[in-house]
Design an enzyme around this catalytic site. Structure first.
Site, PDB file in Angstrom:
ATOM      1  N   GLY A 236       0.563  -1.176  -0.350  1.00  0.00           N
ATOM      2  CA  GLY A 236      -0.150  -0.257  -0.271  1.00  0.00           C
ATOM      3  C   GLY A 236       0.790   1.202  -0.136  1.00  0.00           C
ATOM      4  O   GLY A 236       0.258   2.744   0.220  1.00  0.00           O
ATOM      5  N   HIS A 237       1.892   1.121  -0.182  1.00  0.00           N
ATOM      6  CA  HIS A 237       3.265   2.291   0.446  1.00  0.00           C
ATOM      7  C   HIS A 237       4.001   2.398  -1.047  1.00  0.00           C
ATOM      8  O   HIS A 237       4.974   1.891  -0.555  1.00  0.00           O
ATOM      9  CB  HIS A 237       3.706   2.670   1.507  1.00  0.00           C
ATOM     10  CG  HIS A 237       3.556   4.044   1.863  1.00  0.00           C
ATOM     11  ND1 HIS A 237       4.987   4.558   1.983  1.00  0.00           N
ATOM     12  CD2 HIS A 237       3.414   4.985   2.651  1.00  0.00           C
ATOM     13  CE1 HIS A 237       5.325   5.143   1.855  1.00  0.00           C
ATOM     14  NE2 HIS A 237       4.176   6.072   2.769  1.00  0.00           N
ATOM     15  N   PHE A 238       4.123   2.376  -2.065  1.00  0.00           N
ATOM     16  CA  PHE A 238       3.113   2.750  -2.684  1.00  0.00           C
ATOM     17  C   PHE A 238       3.270   2.258  -4.067  1.00  0.00           C
ATOM     18  O   PHE A 238       3.887   1.792  -4.466  1.00  0.00           O
ATOM     19  CB  PHE A 238       2.581   4.971  -3.104  1.00  0.00           C
ATOM     20  CG  PHE A 238       2.822   5.604  -1.779  1.00  0.00           C
ATOM     21  CD1 PHE A 238       1.968   6.219  -0.712  1.00  0.00           C
ATOM     22  CD2 PHE A 238       3.998   6.468  -1.533  1.00  0.00           C
ATOM     23  CE1 PHE A 238       2.005   6.808  -0.232  1.00  0.00           C
ATOM     24  CE2 PHE A 238       4.112   7.160  -0.494  1.00  0.00           C
ATOM     25  CZ  PHE A 238       3.323   7.280   0.219  1.00  0.00           C
TER      26      PHE A 238
ATOM     27  N   THR B 298       7.487   2.854  -1.725  1.00  0.00           N
ATOM     28  CA  THR B 298       8.876   3.683  -0.595  1.00  0.00           C
ATOM     29  C   THR B 298       8.458   3.209   1.016  1.00  0.00           C
ATOM     30  O   THR B 298       7.705   2.991   1.012  1.00  0.00           O
ATOM     31  CB  THR B 298       8.315   4.745  -0.845  1.00  0.00           C
ATOM     32  OG1 THR B 298       8.502   5.669  -2.537  1.00  0.00           O
ATOM     33  CG2 THR B 298       9.241   6.261  -0.035  1.00  0.00           C
TER      34      THR B 298
END
Length: 151
Positions: A51-53, A58
């Site tokens: 989810g990041h990203f 990252t």
């Protein structure tokens, strides 16, 4: 036979309670009385990258700080007087993020105690990728009794 690392991941887990998915130390390169250098290999398999990203993975700055704190916990809890205790973050000051950390990066984590009185101390910390400083901060830490584990 020469030992490649000052501490392996297995030896690290004997000192700090962190486990997957919040274990961020792969091994310890060097450890002395007041300074530690540890390594975190950042891989695309980390849960956080779901989810990041998406499309631009990252490693979150807060997890870089957590990685530094874990390195510091190893340093503190290896001291004879603190074995079997817990090290907690009491504060983080002057955190600066200079560049992003992405899958494939190898972070070198440095944590150096600058002051220690009783159960409270301060430290300067920095994370590096390819010799470049990516994050710096100052920690205040507290050493206390370990909580009882319940399963």
């Amino acid at each position: 036979m020469t030992k490649k690392y000052a501490m392996t991941a297995t030896e690290v887990m004997e000192v700090i309670p962190n486990r997957y998915p919040i274990m961020f130390i792969d091994y310890v390169d060097e450890i002395s009385e007041n300074k530690i250098v540890a390594t975190k290999n950042v891989t695309i398999n980390e849960e956080v990258f779901n989810g990041h990203f998406p499309g631009n993975p990252t490693f979150p700055g807060v997890l870089i700080l957590e990685s530094l704190a874990q390195a510091g916990s190893i340093l503190i809890l290896k001291k004879e007087e603190f074995q079997g205790k817990m090290a907690y973050i009491g504060g983080i000051d002057k955190a600066k993020f200079r560049q992003k950390v992405t899958p494939g990066d190898v972070m070198k984590l440095e944590f150096e105690i600058t002051k220690f009185r009783g159960k409270v101390g301060t430290a300067d910390a920095a994370a590096y990728v390819d010799g470049k400083k990516v994050t710096t901060c100052q920690f205040t830490f507290i050493v206390d009794e370990a909580a009882e584990q319940t399963n």
